[in-house]
Design a protein around this motif. Sequence first.
Motif, mmCIF file in Angstrom:
data_model
loop_
_atom_site.group_PDB
_atom_site.id
_atom_site.type_symbol
_atom_site.label_atom_id
_atom_site.label_comp_id
_atom_site.label_asym_id
_atom_site.label_seq_id
_atom_site.Cartn_x
_atom_site.Cartn_y
_atom_site.Cartn_z
ATOM 1 N N GLU A 180 0.832 -1.209 0.000
ATOM 2 C CA GLU A 180 0.000 0.000 0.000
ATOM 3 C C GLU A 180 0.868 1.261 0.000
ATOM 4 O O GLU A 180 0.567 2.226 -0.695
ATOM 5 C CB GLU A 180 -0.914 -0.002 1.228
ATOM 6 C CG GLU A 180 -1.735 1.267 1.371
ATOM 7 C CD GLU A 180 -2.503 1.325 2.678
ATOM 8 O OE1 GLU A 180 -3.683 1.714 2.624
ATOM 9 O OE2 GLU A 180 -1.923 1.006 3.740
ATOM 10 N N HIS A 181 1.961 1.244 0.745
ATOM 11 C CA HIS A 181 2.855 2.403 0.807
ATOM 12 C C HIS A 181 3.476 2.659 -0.566
ATOM 13 O O HIS A 181 3.542 3.802 -1.022
ATOM 14 C CB HIS A 181 3.946 2.188 1.861
ATOM 15 C CG HIS A 181 3.402 2.037 3.242
ATOM 16 N ND1 HIS A 181 3.687 0.942 4.012
ATOM 17 C CD2 HIS A 181 2.587 2.823 3.980
ATOM 18 C CE1 HIS A 181 3.069 1.065 5.180
ATOM 19 N NE2 HIS A 181 2.398 2.195 5.186
ATOM 20 N N HIS A 182 3.917 1.603 -1.230
ATOM 21 C CA HIS A 182 4.499 1.763 -2.570
ATOM 22 C C HIS A 182 3.436 2.229 -3.568
ATOM 23 O O HIS A 182 3.737 3.002 -4.474
ATOM 24 C CB HIS A 182 5.172 0.467 -3.019
ATOM 25 C CG HIS A 182 6.408 0.164 -2.246
ATOM 26 N ND1 HIS A 182 7.614 0.809 -2.469
ATOM 27 C CD2 HIS A 182 6.629 -0.689 -1.213
ATOM 28 C CE1 HIS A 182 8.523 0.342 -1.625
ATOM 29 N NE2 HIS A 182 7.952 -0.556 -0.848
ATOM 30 N N ASP A 183 2.189 1.782 -3.376
ATOM 31 C CA ASP A 183 1.095 2.256 -4.236
ATOM 32 C C ASP A 183 0.895 3.755 -4.076
ATOM 33 O O ASP A 183 0.650 4.462 -5.052
ATOM 34 C CB ASP A 183 -0.206 1.520 -3.917
ATOM 35 C CG ASP A 183 -0.172 0.042 -4.322
ATOM 36 O OD1 ASP A 183 0.710 -0.350 -5.117
ATOM 37 O OD2 ASP A 183 -1.039 -0.707 -3.826
ATOM 38 N N PHE A 184 0.988 4.254 -2.840
ATOM 39 C CA PHE A 184 0.867 5.696 -2.596
ATOM 40 C C PHE A 184 1.971 6.454 -3.350
ATOM 41 O O PHE A 184 1.721 7.462 -3.997
ATOM 42 C CB PHE A 184 0.985 6.032 -1.103
ATOM 43 C CG PHE A 184 -0.149 5.559 -0.234
ATOM 44 C CD1 PHE A 184 -1.432 5.384 -0.731
ATOM 45 C CD2 PHE A 184 0.067 5.303 1.109
ATOM 46 C CE1 PHE A 184 -2.474 4.962 0.089
ATOM 47 C CE2 PHE A 184 -0.967 4.885 1.942
ATOM 48 C CZ PHE A 184 -2.241 4.719 1.426
ATOM 49 N N ILE A 185 3.202 5.955 -3.235
ATOM 50 C CA ILE A 185 4.344 6.621 -3.881
ATOM 51 C C ILE A 185 4.177 6.615 -5.393
ATOM 52 O O ILE A 185 4.330 7.647 -6.052
ATOM 53 C CB ILE A 185 5.671 5.949 -3.464
ATOM 54 C CG1 ILE A 185 5.919 6.182 -1.971
ATOM 55 C CG2 ILE A 185 6.834 6.481 -4.307
ATOM 56 C CD1 ILE A 185 7.049 5.345 -1.395
ATOM 57 N N LYS A 186 3.841 5.469 -5.953
ATOM 58 C CA LYS A 186 3.668 5.365 -7.405
ATOM 59 C C LYS A 186 2.556 6.271 -7.906
ATOM 60 O O LYS A 186 2.690 6.902 -8.961
ATOM 61 C CB LYS A 186 3.419 3.914 -7.799
ATOM 62 C CG LYS A 186 4.657 3.050 -7.627
ATOM 63 C CD LYS A 186 4.363 1.596 -7.897
ATOM 64 C CE LYS A 186 5.581 0.746 -7.582
ATOM 65 N NZ LYS A 186 5.296 -0.688 -7.642
ATOM 66 N N ALA A 187 1.459 6.375 -7.154
ATOM 67 C CA ALA A 187 0.354 7.256 -7.552
ATOM 68 C C ALA A 187 0.796 8.717 -7.531
ATOM 69 O O ALA A 187 0.447 9.490 -8.429
ATOM 70 C CB ALA A 187 -0.852 7.047 -6.629
ATOM 71 N N ALA A 188 1.568 9.109 -6.535
ATOM 72 C CA ALA A 188 2.064 10.493 -6.467
ATOM 73 C C ALA A 188 3.011 10.780 -7.632
ATOM 74 O O ALA A 188 2.969 11.853 -8.227
ATOM 75 C CB ALA A 188 2.764 10.746 -5.135
#
Length: 99
Positions: A22-30
């Motif tokens: 989930e944390h990596h998903d946040f970074i990739k979305a940003a």
Amino acid sequence: MDGAPKQVKVGGVQPTENLESEHHDFIKAALEQSKTHAGRKYKIVRATQQVVAGSLHTFYIVFEDDETQQEYKITAWSRPWLQDKGEGLKLTFDKHEKK
């Protein structure tokens, strides 16, 4: 005090010790929102989380292909109970200037 639970300050900023997908998903979305940095490989320098009205995750990253090792700050304010996706997750991506 061996075995005693770690004392956590409610609302205080805590280091994120175990990064999840989930944390990596946040970074990739940003990074996707930034247009110029989408798809670049990154390394997380440090990460924190804070319980607010939801959870506020802050990630400091550098890009693997950047020789200057400029840090960037990404924040993800997650409020999953909100129906509107635009309100349920707010992302920011900024160049981080060390103080």
